[in-house]
Design an enzyme around this catalytic site. Structure first.
Site, short mmCIF file in Angstrom:
data_model
loop_
_atom_site.label_atom_id
_atom_site.label_comp_id
_atom_site.label_asym_id
_atom_site.label_seq_id
_atom_site.Cartn_x
_atom_site.Cartn_y
_atom_site.Cartn_z
N LYS A 1 0.87 -1.18 0.00
CA LYS A 1 0.00 0.00 0.00
C LYS A 1 0.90 1.22 0.00
O LYS A 1 1.66 1.45 0.95
CB LYS A 1 -0.90 0.00 1.25
CG LYS A 1 -1.76 1.26 1.37
CD LYS A 1 -2.48 1.30 2.71
CE LYS A 1 -3.09 2.69 2.93
NZ LYS A 1 -3.67 2.81 4.29
N GLY B 1 -7.74 9.09 10.32
CA GLY B 1 -7.87 9.13 11.77
C GLY B 1 -8.96 10.05 12.30
O GLY B 1 -9.11 10.17 13.51
N ASN C 1 -9.06 1.15 10.32
CA ASN C 1 -8.07 0.97 11.38
C ASN C 1 -8.49 1.70 12.65
O ASN C 1 -8.91 1.10 13.64
CB ASN C 1 -6.70 1.44 10.90
CG ASN C 1 -5.58 1.13 11.89
OD1 ASN C 1 -4.41 1.32 11.58
ND2 ASN C 1 -5.87 0.63 13.08
#
Length: 255
Positions: free
Chosen positions: A97, A158, A206
């Site tokens: 990635k 995030g 994630n």
């Protein structure tokens, strides 16, 4: 329902990819992967420490999973290529990635440098999945450079803000003949379902899982949302209309 995702000849039954950062303990990661059903797991090179088994993230990823190292920390194509080569030597996977980020506030990927890195690594036999800002022209150039899929961000990494780039991602899904995997910003299972209903091939999650009070349960919640969203997409959803439309006839029944 036999609905496989195929990337570079690899058939995947799970459309939920998992990241391995931010977990309070490495020991929870095998449970997260098992409950999520994920078959592709990404890991940063700096988390691969062959000298210290307890710190080596590879020891917490179940056998059978496709390990997709990422080039986190790269600021340009040259650094991304160097990290990719080291990662392949360290973990034996040719999946990569590409992350090229040179913006410290919003952590937005540099599409130009990402295209350069993709072209070099694809020629070296890597299966390249580039993380990118959602842009149709850049996606076409990544395809032409040899990308196996493209990974546009839903929102800055995030942030858990959801599918803020929805319209641009939709254009990519409609126009690019590569799997479009929505990455970054998906904070809730409903965000993942929305991406899948839109027609995304998969999502990568994630932060939302790693920072949940119960990461294992949250992983399963995302897995169910991805399956539901994909099923709704395949089923074909009803059209959105401007005005009300009764479900039953409004005439004749009071005579």
């Amino acid at each position: 329902m036999d609905d496989k995702l195929v990337i570079a000849g690899h058939e995947l039954s799970s459309r939920l990819f998992i990241g391995t950062g931010k977990f309070h303990s490495h020991k929870v990661i095998p449970q997260v992967i098992e409950r999520s059903g994920a078959q592709v797991v990404t890991v940063a090179l700096r988390r691969i420490n062959l000298d210290y088994p307890e710190e080596n993230m590879l020891n917490y990823i179940p056998k059978g999973c496709i390990i997709m190292p990422n080039t986190s920390g790269a600021r340009n194509a040259e650094e991304a290529v160097r990290i990719a080569r080291i990662a392949r030597a360290a973990c034996g996977s040719n999946w990569i990635k590409i992350e090229v980020i040179n913006d410290n506030k919003y952590l937005l990927p540099d599409n130009y440098e990402t295209i350069k890195a993709t072209e070099i690594l694809a020629k070296e036999g890597f299966i390249v999945l580039p993380y990118m800002s959602p842009d149709l022209i850049a996606a076409r150039r990544l395809r032409d450079a040899g990308a196996a899929a493209v990974m546009p961000l839903g929102a800055p990494i995030g942030t858990n803000k959801g599918l803020k780039a929805r319209e641009l991602i939709k254009i990519m899904i409609d126009e690019i003949d590569l799997p479009v995997i929505v990455d970054a910003g998906l904070g809730r299972p409903s965000h993942a379902a929305e991406a899948m209903e839109l027609g995304a091939a998969a999502v990568l999650v994630n932060t939302a899982i790693a920072t949940a009070d119960d990461p294992v349960a949250m992983a399963e919640a995302f897995a169910l949302a991805v399956k539901g969203g994909r099923m709704a997409y395949l089923a074909g959803m009803g059209a959105v209309k401007e005005f009300a439309e009764a479900s039953s006839p409004l005439t004749g029944f009071l005579r």
